[in-house]
Scaffold this active site. Structure first.
Site, short mmCIF file in Angstrom:
data_model
loop_
_atom_site.label_atom_id
_atom_site.label_comp_id
_atom_site.label_asym_id
_atom_site.label_seq_id
_atom_site.Cartn_x
_atom_site.Cartn_y
_atom_site.Cartn_z
N SER A 146 0.86 -1.18 0.00
CA SER A 146 0.00 0.00 0.00
C SER A 146 0.90 1.23 0.00
O SER A 146 2.12 1.12 0.06
CB SER A 146 -0.93 0.00 1.22
OG SER A 146 -0.18 -0.02 2.43
N GLY A 184 -8.38 -6.51 6.58
CA GLY A 184 -7.57 -6.60 5.37
C GLY A 184 -6.10 -6.59 5.74
O GLY A 184 -5.35 -5.70 5.34
N TRP A 187 -0.13 -9.37 4.39
CA TRP A 187 0.89 -10.34 4.79
C TRP A 187 1.35 -10.13 6.23
O TRP A 187 2.37 -10.67 6.64
CB TRP A 187 2.07 -10.26 3.83
CG TRP A 187 1.73 -10.77 2.46
CD1 TRP A 187 1.72 -12.07 2.04
CD2 TRP A 187 1.35 -10.00 1.32
NE1 TRP A 187 1.35 -12.15 0.72
CE2 TRP A 187 1.12 -10.89 0.24
CE3 TRP A 187 1.18 -8.63 1.09
CZ2 TRP A 187 0.74 -10.47 -1.03
CZ3 TRP A 187 0.78 -8.21 -0.18
CH2 TRP A 187 0.57 -9.12 -1.21
N GLN A 212 -1.82 -14.75 1.64
CA GLN A 212 -1.50 -13.77 2.67
C GLN A 212 -1.62 -14.38 4.06
O GLN A 212 -0.78 -14.14 4.93
CB GLN A 212 -2.45 -12.57 2.55
CG GLN A 212 -2.19 -11.72 1.32
CD GLN A 212 -3.11 -10.51 1.28
OE1 GLN A 212 -4.22 -10.52 1.81
NE2 GLN A 212 -2.66 -9.45 0.64
N CYS A 368 -0.93 3.35 -12.83
CA CYS A 368 -1.27 3.83 -11.49
C CYS A 368 -0.34 4.95 -11.05
O CYS A 368 -0.77 5.95 -10.47
CB CYS A 368 -1.23 2.67 -10.50
SG CYS A 368 -2.58 1.50 -10.70
#
Length: 432
Positions: A146, A184, A187, A212, A368
């Site tokens: 993220s 959420g 990992w 994950q 992105c």
């Protein structure tokens, strides 16, 4: 298809007013755009159908044509091309007649866009259950997938990701002995940080990804953290009361039709004097469908909210916004680092998957990065509470708490979780 080529040429003339773009057409013709300044970018068009397909749906077909090699960048990089095309920012949308496509996608999302329990699970598996060794190619050692927090421009990716954890933990007002829910949990890096550095009494992380979950559980076990539990569980099925709730990079998968459910569930799980930190990608314009290529190939079921959509759902749930921070170019810088690492180890990605997959990921990372750099895409950090007396009335506490957390990090030394990630990934992926 001469008509389509004429339209495409006209659009590119409007879009590329600075820089140097050259198109090599399938028939040997060459088109030149821009004022000739800067780095030259040369794009090769493989066949006569490309122009018509781009005109019909540029948002989706651009990525597909690149994946298939029918549109290829032969000088410069894909990101260089996107920079030329997006140099006018959000104004470029008026050049491409995008409104009709947005209306069609909005209607389709209303009919088929609800992320049920089954669909949510399937969507997560599509992206996050790739070979564990694949993400190792470009993520930091703590496997933070993220937006990093570049508190200083010279930070490495590892330093910026650790700064992100520290920044969020400070705004979460984490104190020793607290219980934490991580919605959420990925990992496991953030949950382990809150347990180790934040000294939480208990941390529960929930994810819908088997890959994950396996990594997160192994990391917790390697550290001997019995008070950190990771579960394969949808947030809608989570029970209990938590002093602190945090969710990073997960809200993008909730789906617009589930916003009321999401925030009502968070409100039910959050203690009366609790704090909820929500870190999510969003955009600063009015509500609208997310990029069609991204939702088709990368994040099915994904949706990026406008600020107004989040605020409305928060209000309905009876929560209040204690603080909102907008991170602008931080994710562009994060994606720049991921893209550089991916391209440097592209041969290893090709050994795991095929050429089309690698081109898809090149496109994803470049698109992105360009969106965060030139368009209206940002990251929001929302601090939510039940009451207005839970959080200090000035923001000085954030820097103070960051300093305290940083001191704990130094006292602990390099976190075991960060050191152990690569060996963990190798075991799970079956690598040597």
């Amino acid at each position: 298809m001469v008509w389509a080529e004429n339209i495409l040429r006209g659009l590119l003339n409007k879009l590329v007013t600075r820089g140097s773009l050259e198109l090599e057409l399938y028939n040997g013709a060459r088109w030149v755009f821009g004022d000739g300044s800067g780095k030259r970018v040369v794009v090769r068009v493989a066949d006569r159908k490309v122009a018509g397909e781009l005109i019909k749906d540029p948002e989706v077909r651009f990525g597909e044509l690149y994946m298939d090699g029918r549109l290829d960048v032969v000088e410069g990089t894909l990101y260089d091309l996107l920079e030329l095309l997006l140099q006018h920012g959000t104004a470029m949308r008026s050049f491409t007649g995008r409104k009709l496509f947005l209306m069609a996608r909005k209607f389709r999302s209303l009919l088929f866009g609800r992320n049920t329990l089954l669909r949510s699970r399937r969507n997560v598996v599509h992206h996050y259950d790739l070979n564990a060794a694949f993400y190792e190619l470009f993520l930091d050692t703590d496997r933070q997938y993220s937006c990093a927090y570049f508190a200083a421009p010279e930070m490495t990716l590892e330093e910026a990701q650790r700064a992100k954890c520290r920044h969020l933990a400070a705004k979460l007002l984490i104190d020793p002995g607290m219980s934490v829910l991580d919605i959420g949990s990925g990992w496991g890096g953030l949950g382990l940080y809150l347990a180790e550095v934040g000294e939480a009494r208990s941390v529960k992380g929930v994810t819908l990804s088997d890959e994950q979950l396996a990594v997160a559980r192994r990391r917790a076990a390697d550290k001997g953290f019995d008070h950190v539990k990771f579960e394969l569980q949808d947030y809608r099925n989570t029970r209990g009361t938590f002093d602190r709730i945090i969710s990073v990079g997960m809200f993008e998968h909730v789906g617009r039709q589930n916003y009321d459910t999401y925030f009502q569930k968070a409100a039910d799980l959050l203690a009366e004097d609790g704090v909820f930190m929500l870190h999510t990608i969003g955009h600063t314009s009015t509500p609208g469908p997310t990029n069609g290529w991204i939702t088709k190939y990368i994040f099915p079921g994904g949706y990026l909210p406008a600020l107004s959509e989040v605020a409305t759902a928060v209000e309905k749930a009876g929560l209040m916004m204690a603080d909102v921070e907008i991170l602008r170019h931080h994710y562009a810088d994060t994606l720049r680092e991921w893209r550089a690492r991916f391209m440097a180890r592209r041969d290893k990605a090709l050994a795991l998957y095929d050429e089309r997959f690698c081109r898809m990921w090149e496109c994803y990372l470049a698109m992105c990065e360009a969106a965060f750099r030139f368009l209206d895409v940002v990251v929001y950090q929302f601090q939510l509470t039940h009451r207005n007396d839970v959080v200090p009335i000035t923001r000085d506490y954030i820097a103070q708490r960051e300093a305290t957390l940083f001191a704990r990090e130094k006292a602990l030394g390099e976190p075991t979780a960060a050191r152990s990630w690569r060996s963990t990934a190798t075991v799970i992926s079956g690598g040597q």
